[in-house]
Design an enzyme around this catalytic site. Sequence first.
Site, PDB file in Angstrom:
ATOM      1  N   CYS A   1     -24.832  45.229  28.620  1.00 30.82           N
ATOM      2  CA  CYS A   1     -24.221  46.439  29.162  1.00 30.82           C
ATOM      3  C   CYS A   1     -22.747  46.247  29.501  1.00 30.82           C
ATOM      4  CB  CYS A   1     -24.932  46.878  30.432  1.00 30.82           C
ATOM      5  SG  CYS A   1     -26.625  47.349  30.141  1.00 30.82           S
TER       6      CYS A   1
ATOM      7  N   ASP B   1     -21.548  44.634  32.217  1.00 34.19           N
ATOM      8  CA  ASP B   1     -21.341  44.073  33.547  1.00 34.19           C
ATOM      9  C   ASP B   1     -22.656  43.696  34.202  1.00 34.19           C
ATOM     10  OD1 ASP B   1     -21.948  46.722  34.026  1.00 34.19           O
ATOM     11  OD2 ASP B   1     -19.939  47.218  34.777  1.00 34.19           O
TER      12      ASP B   1
ATOM     13  N   CYS C   1     -18.923  50.481  38.731  1.00 37.58           N
ATOM     14  CA  CYS C   1     -18.839  49.126  39.296  1.00 37.58           C
ATOM     15  C   CYS C   1     -19.288  49.130  40.759  1.00 37.58           C
ATOM     16  CB  CYS C   1     -17.414  48.593  39.210  1.00 37.58           C
ATOM     17  SG  CYS C   1     -16.846  48.362  37.523  1.00 37.58           S
TER      18      CYS C   1
ATOM     19  N   CYS D   1     -15.404  43.522  34.439  1.00 36.15           N
ATOM     20  CA  CYS D   1     -13.974  43.735  34.449  1.00 36.15           C
ATOM     21  C   CYS D   1     -13.414  43.521  35.853  1.00 36.15           C
ATOM     22  CB  CYS D   1     -13.683  45.154  33.981  1.00 36.15           C
ATOM     23  SG  CYS D   1     -14.543  46.379  34.949  1.00 36.15           S
TER      24      CYS D   1
END
Lengths: 403, 279
Positions: free
Chosen positions: B35, B37, B104, B60
Amino acid sequence: MHNTIIYLDNNATTMVAPEVLEAMLPFFTRRYGNPSSMHDFGGDVEHDVEKARNQVARMLGAEYDYEIVFTSGATESDNMAILGTLQYYRDKKHIITTKVEHPAVLNLCRQLEREGYSVTYVPVDREGNLDVDFLFDSVSDDTAIVSVMYANNETGVLFPVETIGAFCKQRGITFHIDAVQAIGKIPVDVNALQCDLLAISGHKFHAPKGIGVLYVRRGTRLRPLLYGGHQEKARRPGTHNVPGIVGIGTAADLVMKHLSNSEEVANVKRLRDRLENGLLSQLSNAHLNGNKNKRVDNTTNVGFEFIEGEAILLYLNEKGIAASSGSACSSGSLEPSHVLRAMGVPFTSAHGSIRFSLSRYTTEDEIQYTLQVMPEVVNRLLAISPYWDARNKKGKSMTQLAH
Amino acid sequence: MWEYTDKVKELYTNPKNVGEISDADVVVEVGSIVCGDALTLYLKLDGDIIVDAKFKTFGCGSAIASSSALTEMIKGKTIEEASMITNKDIVDFLGGLPDQKMHCSVMGQEALEKAIKKIKGETIEDEHEDEGAVICQCFGVTENVIRRVIRENNLTTVEDVTNYTKAGGACGSCIPKIEDILKEELASVVAQPAATTMKPMSNIKRMQLVEETIHNVIRPVLMRDGGDIDLVDIEGKKVYVALRGHCAHCVVSDVTMKNLVEDTLKEFVENDIEVIEVK
Ligand SMILES: Cc1ncc(COP(=O)(O)O)c(C=O)c1O
């Protein structure tokens, strides 16, 4: 320490060459006339436009200067080539292109599909090589145009456009080449390529942004994209972007000069190879993406397993190094680049792939410094990665990952 | 280039609490390398107090910063206090995140939630079942996660949902399902005031609702297919709009687009709204 940027992103855009800038400047100040005007003040400028046309024609090996049409860039050139051809051959509803084209071609084709065209996207293999037989087998009487890039912008991999050109010519199908990433890196000769149309963009070879060219072979059937004045024989109306045109002409001269200087050409390749070999040998999680031999000399695309590309770029940015990534995060999409996916690059490294693209201005010191910085960056991120087994210095096995 | 806040930059450059806790009481993993992350969270407890928290993250800059923020926020807190933390708190701690990076912060919250469940001894083996059906197969996002994120962050468009959960961001085949969920969630929000105030709707209120619905519900759907809509005028219950089809040559689009707009406005605003297309 490094207060200037180390620019290794030349496939995205390039610096305007000093000679190009200098050639352009008078056309912003003293010589701002319109080349279409009926007075010498403007009319004289037309000579400069025509000189630039000739410079570009020579760079491309075009037979006639009027085969060069100035546009606003390669996005426009690609659109003009494909739409202009379809507009002419209205009964033909099939397009052939590749899975790894630039969005300038790919998104146009997607839109055309919505409008009822059928599009064949030719696949590539694990090394990014085009399946040419697939392309040949896809051709039918309904095919209006074949559009293939010369060199891929992400991997630098070259496609056999010469073979495709010969095939299309024999079949009487219009052939367009997106040569944006080939120009300035290898000789491009429209007669050897036997293409009908070819797109290039100034800002990829040290001319400014916002100027491009569509090469249109004499006799090619094409409708214009825009309607307006008589400029460019009404194929591309609109008052000429004179500074841009003069700039791209000068840049074309510099390309010819560069490509005839074998030492300079070899140097770009040497630096690229030094960077690539250095990374691959120093970092055990690094893998090359793309065919090592069949590609332009300035590009390397390296996948770093277990770490993520945007994070690498951010760390490099901190150190004054500019590169780019095919990772999902850096593009704002959620998947890795369509090019890496088409190649079947495993997700474990696709997310961590970095493209370094050099230019003839790249120096030994810059590569040296990058080779110093990269291991530091990669190791910092590996230390954060849940997929890296620091004790054994290797990635965790897939069973460990599946957990 | 993303517009990251200084706090985000500080935390991806020098993340706090990176690493593993060898004698951790709880270890949870969320996300996956596929995916793009993933986060492994380690917690050390003393009674019901989180005395140490560490993480490892693949992702990231904002994923690293969100993980760092999460560990900083929960250290020293009781389980009860920690369980109150939402993805919004993580975003606030970071001084904001770009829209496309909201997922995130959601990943951080998910890890925390999973860890707390584990501490409380709740079984998480059938997590997908008790979290509802998986809506997005590409990223494994469940219906409950989507609904919760919509409510907690007042999301209104599919794009929002994708930014926060990634759902719909790959093959896109689940977008119709996300639209249905959004419609339900939005209807429950919009319907509330309408249901309680049975008075006829004021012109101003109607205009507001029409505008909101066009902006939040209709436009995203049209734009996905390359179309768009402009609200030209509202006269009583007549809504004048200009529609742009996804292609100038398609005749079908006109009728279907007008119906879509009218049906949606009827559903969200008032039953007797009439849509008039201005060419
Ligand atoms: C292969 C290719 N085609 C087309 C383009 C678009 O060029 P322009 O920026 O001039 O529109 C680019 C540049 O990104 C490219 O790399």
